[in-house]
Design a protein around this motif. Structure first.
Motif, PDB file in Angstrom:
ATOM      1  N   ALA A 113      59.905 -38.724 -28.950  1.00  0.00           N
ATOM      2  CA  ALA A 113      58.891 -39.115 -27.965  1.00  0.00           C
ATOM      3  C   ALA A 113      57.613 -39.487 -28.704  1.00  0.00           C
ATOM      4  O   ALA A 113      57.303 -38.926 -29.755  1.00  0.00           O
ATOM      5  CB  ALA A 113      58.627 -37.975 -26.981  1.00  0.00           C
ATOM      6  N   SER A 114      56.866 -40.424 -28.157  1.00  0.00           N
ATOM      7  CA  SER A 114      55.658 -40.908 -28.829  1.00  0.00           C
ATOM      8  C   SER A 114      54.442 -40.038 -28.575  1.00  0.00           C
ATOM      9  O   SER A 114      53.456 -40.097 -29.309  1.00  0.00           O
ATOM     10  CB  SER A 114      55.352 -42.342 -28.380  1.00  0.00           C
ATOM     11  OG  SER A 114      55.190 -42.404 -26.961  1.00  0.00           O
ATOM     12  N   GLN A 119      51.668 -38.320 -19.638  1.00  0.00           N
ATOM     13  CA  GLN A 119      50.318 -38.663 -19.205  1.00  0.00           C
ATOM     14  C   GLN A 119      50.021 -38.122 -17.807  1.00  0.00           C
ATOM     15  O   GLN A 119      50.855 -38.192 -16.904  1.00  0.00           O
ATOM     16  CB  GLN A 119      50.139 -40.182 -19.227  1.00  0.00           C
ATOM     17  CG  GLN A 119      48.709 -40.634 -18.993  1.00  0.00           C
ATOM     18  CD  GLN A 119      48.562 -42.137 -19.119  1.00  0.00           C
ATOM     19  OE1 GLN A 119      49.546 -42.855 -19.171  1.00  0.00           O
ATOM     20  NE2 GLN A 119      47.338 -42.616 -19.185  1.00  0.00           N
ATOM     21  N   ASN A 120      48.809 -37.552 -17.665  1.00  0.00           N
ATOM     22  CA  ASN A 120      48.314 -37.016 -16.381  1.00  0.00           C
ATOM     23  C   ASN A 120      49.156 -35.860 -15.847  1.00  0.00           C
ATOM     24  O   ASN A 120      49.101 -35.551 -14.645  1.00  0.00           O
ATOM     25  CB  ASN A 120      48.256 -38.118 -15.315  1.00  0.00           C
ATOM     26  CG  ASN A 120      47.320 -39.247 -15.707  1.00  0.00           C
ATOM     27  OD1 ASN A 120      46.272 -39.009 -16.303  1.00  0.00           O
ATOM     28  ND2 ASN A 120      47.686 -40.474 -15.378  1.00  0.00           N
ATOM     29  N   TYR A 155      46.736 -28.661 -27.854  1.00  0.00           N
ATOM     30  CA  TYR A 155      46.387 -28.641 -26.426  1.00  0.00           C
ATOM     31  C   TYR A 155      47.604 -28.348 -25.550  1.00  0.00           C
ATOM     32  O   TYR A 155      47.556 -27.490 -24.656  1.00  0.00           O
ATOM     33  CB  TYR A 155      45.756 -29.971 -26.012  1.00  0.00           C
ATOM     34  CG  TYR A 155      45.552 -30.094 -24.525  1.00  0.00           C
ATOM     35  CD1 TYR A 155      44.504 -29.427 -23.889  1.00  0.00           C
ATOM     36  CD2 TYR A 155      46.411 -30.868 -23.743  1.00  0.00           C
ATOM     37  CE1 TYR A 155      44.324 -29.524 -22.516  1.00  0.00           C
ATOM     38  CE2 TYR A 155      46.232 -30.970 -22.374  1.00  0.00           C
ATOM     39  CZ  TYR A 155      45.195 -30.301 -21.763  1.00  0.00           C
ATOM     40  OH  TYR A 155      45.017 -30.387 -20.401  1.00  0.00           O
ATOM     41  N   VAL A 156      48.694 -29.041 -25.799  1.00  0.00           N
ATOM     42  CA  VAL A 156      49.867 -28.861 -24.939  1.00  0.00           C
ATOM     43  C   VAL A 156      50.468 -27.465 -25.108  1.00  0.00           C
ATOM     44  O   VAL A 156      50.936 -26.860 -24.131  1.00  0.00           O
ATOM     45  CB  VAL A 156      50.923 -29.958 -25.223  1.00  0.00           C
ATOM     46  CG1 VAL A 156      51.403 -29.899 -26.651  1.00  0.00           C
ATOM     47  CG2 VAL A 156      52.108 -29.826 -24.268  1.00  0.00           C
ATOM     48  N   ALA A 174      58.533 -29.692 -20.169  1.00  0.00           N
ATOM     49  CA  ALA A 174      57.352 -30.032 -20.970  1.00  0.00           C
ATOM     50  C   ALA A 174      57.483 -29.527 -22.397  1.00  0.00           C
ATOM     51  O   ALA A 174      57.066 -30.192 -23.355  1.00  0.00           O
ATOM     52  CB  ALA A 174      56.093 -29.455 -20.315  1.00  0.00           C
ATOM     53  N   ALA A 175      58.072 -28.339 -22.560  1.00  0.00           N
ATOM     54  CA  ALA A 175      58.284 -27.798 -23.900  1.00  0.00           C
ATOM     55  C   ALA A 175      59.305 -28.639 -24.667  1.00  0.00           C
ATOM     56  O   ALA A 175      59.154 -28.866 -25.876  1.00  0.00           O
ATOM     57  CB  ALA A 175      58.754 -26.345 -23.810  1.00  0.00           C
ATOM     58  N   HIS A 176      60.325 -29.114 -23.980  1.00  0.00           N
ATOM     59  CA  HIS A 176      61.314 -29.982 -24.620  1.00  0.00           C
ATOM     60  C   HIS A 176      60.696 -31.310 -25.035  1.00  0.00           C
ATOM     61  O   HIS A 176      61.107 -31.914 -26.027  1.00  0.00           O
ATOM     62  CB  HIS A 176      62.494 -30.217 -23.672  1.00  0.00           C
ATOM     63  CG  HIS A 176      63.339 -29.003 -23.484  1.00  0.00           C
ATOM     64  ND1 HIS A 176      64.304 -28.902 -22.488  1.00  0.00           N
ATOM     65  CD2 HIS A 176      63.383 -27.822 -24.163  1.00  0.00           C
ATOM     66  CE1 HIS A 176      64.890 -27.716 -22.564  1.00  0.00           C
ATOM     67  NE2 HIS A 176      64.349 -27.042 -23.568  1.00  0.00           N
ATOM     68  N   ARG A 177      59.684 -31.758 -24.281  1.00  0.00           N
ATOM     69  CA  ARG A 177      58.972 -32.985 -24.657  1.00  0.00           C
ATOM     70  C   ARG A 177      58.266 -32.800 -26.006  1.00  0.00           C
ATOM     71  O   ARG A 177      58.228 -33.716 -26.836  1.00  0.00           O
ATOM     72  CB  ARG A 177      57.956 -33.331 -23.562  1.00  0.00           C
ATOM     73  CG  ARG A 177      57.000 -34.481 -23.868  1.00  0.00           C
ATOM     74  CD  ARG A 177      57.679 -35.828 -23.875  1.00  0.00           C
ATOM     75  NE  ARG A 177      56.738 -36.904 -24.110  1.00  0.00           N
ATOM     76  CZ  ARG A 177      56.465 -37.861 -23.236  1.00  0.00           C
ATOM     77  NH1 ARG A 177      57.068 -37.869 -22.049  1.00  0.00           N
ATOM     78  NH2 ARG A 177      55.619 -38.821 -23.520  1.00  0.00           N
TER      79      ARG A 177
END
Length: 316
Positions: A113-114, A119-120, A155-156, A174-177
C-alpha cells in the motif's frame, strides 16, 4: 564518526568513576574531549561508544576482569535495530524485524500500500468484535516498537493503540493496511550524516478535536539536530480544548518540555549547542501567547503551560 560496540554483562554495576546521567538513568559517561566515553545499558546488554577505540578496549577489559562478559564486537544488530556506519554517515533501520512481523502475520506476499492509513479514515468503536483480541494487541505492540525508526507510521499506530481493549474488524483492517504499507519499503529507517550543524530545530503541529468520540486533540512534533531526526511524537492530549489556540499552546508546551530534556541529554553527551533552539509552529495565536507574558482571559485555563513556554523563551 564515533566507534561503537556492544557486549553482554551480568546484572551488576561497575563503578570505575563513571557518572550516571540525571535525565536518562540508563546512560553513563566518563572523561571529556578525546577521552570521552559513553555507555548505554539495557538490562544485561551495554553499548559503548567513543572516538578513541583504546578507551573502549580498556573498559571491556575492566568489565571482563570484574565479571565475565561476552564481547559481541562492532555494533551491527541490537534489540531488533540494524546499524550500518561508515566514516561519513550512520544508517539504522528495522528491516529484519519488519520481515519477521510480515512472515508471522502471513503478509509477506501481500500487495503493498502507498499510505499507512486510508484517507479521511476516523476510527471509533463501531464494528464487529473479532473472536480473538490477542492477535490485534500483539500486532499493535509489535508495530509500536517499529516506530523506534519509522516516523511515518507513528500517527496511525497512536490511533490503533487506543482500541486494544476492544478492537473491531475495522481496527484490524486498518492494522493490516499498515502491514501492507511497511511491506513496500521494509528497510526504510533513519540517516545520520557526520557533517551536520549542531542546531536543534523543532516542528510542532496539532490536529484539533481529532477524536470523534472524546473531541481531544492530537499533538505531534519532530526534532532535528542539524539534518538528523532525533525525536518525534504523536499523542492525544489529556484534556479537551475548547479552542484550537488552547490546543496548539498545550502542544507547544509539550514540545518545549521535550526540547529541554534533549538539551540536558546532549549536554551529558558533551554536545555543545551554539544556537538557541528554533521551534516552528503554524499557529499565530500560540506564537502571540508565547511572546506575551501577561496572561489574559483567553489563556487563564492554560496559565501553567504559558509559564513553561514563556520562561524558556525569555531565557533564549
Amino acid at each position: 564518526m564515533e566507534k561503537s560496540t556492544w557486549c553482554s554483562l551480568p546484572a551488576s554495576k561497575a563503578q570505575n568513576q563513571i557518572s550516571q546521567s540525571k535525565v536518562d538513568p540508563s546512560l553513563f559517561s566518563k572523561g571529556n574531549g578525546n577521552t570521552f566515553i559513553v555507555l548505554h545499558v539495557y538490562v544485561d546488554d551495554i553499548l559503548v561508544a567513543s572516538a578513541n577505540m583504546e578507551l573502549i578496549t580498556e573498559l571491556k577489559m575492566f568489565l571482563d576482569n570484574t565479571f565475565k562478559i561476552k564481547n559481541r564486537g562492532p555494533l551491527g544488530y541490537f534489540l531488533g535495530i540494524e546499524e550500518k556506519s561508515s566514516t561519513d554517515d550512520l544508517n539504522i533501520c528495522q528491516r529484519k524485524y519488519v520481515l519477521e512481523i510480515l512472515e508471522e502475520t502471513g503478509f509477506l506476499g501481500c500487495k503493498p500500500a502507498s499510505t499507512p492509513m486510508a484517507q479521511n479514515l476516523k476510527l471509533n468503536h463501531d464494528g464487529t468484535l473479532p473472536d480473538d483480541h490477542t492477535s490485534y494487541r500483539r500486532l499493535v505492540g509489535k508495530l509500536l516498537y517499529l516506530t523506534t525508526t519509522r516516523l511515518d507510521i507513528a500517527y496511525v499506530i497512536q490511533q490503533l493503540s487506543q482500541f486494544v481493549d476492544a478492537p473491531t474488524n475495522h481496527h484490524l483492517t486498518a492494522a493490516h493496511r499498515v502491514l501492507r504499507y511497511i511491506k513496500q519499503s521494509p528497510g526504510q529507517g533513519l540517516f545520520y550524516p557526520v557533517s551536520t550543524n549542531l542546531h536543534l530545530k523543532v516542528f510542532s503541529n496539532l490536529d484539533w478535536a481529532n477524536c470523534s468520540e472524546t473531541r481531544k486533540s492530537i499533538t505531534g512534533y519532530c526534532v532535528f539536530l542539524g539534518f538528523a531526526l532525533i525525536s518525534w511524537r504523536s499523542k492525544k492530549q489529556a484534556t479537551v480544548s475548547r479552542s484550537s489556540s488552547k490546543a496548539e499552546y498545550r502542544g507547544l508546551a509539550d514540545t518545549v518540555c521535550e526540547v529541554q530534556w534533549l538539551r540536558y541529554l546532549l549536554h551529558d553527551m558533551q554536545v555543545t549547542l551554539t544556537k538557541p533552539t528554533t521551534i516552528f509552529c503554524d499557529s499565530k495565536s500560540a506564537v502571540a501567547t508565547a511572546e506575551n507574558h501577561l496572561f489574559h482571559e483567553r489563556t487563564k485555563h492554560i496559565d501553567i503551560d504559558c509559564c513553561v513556554v514563556w520562561e524558556k523563551l525569555s531565557k533564549g
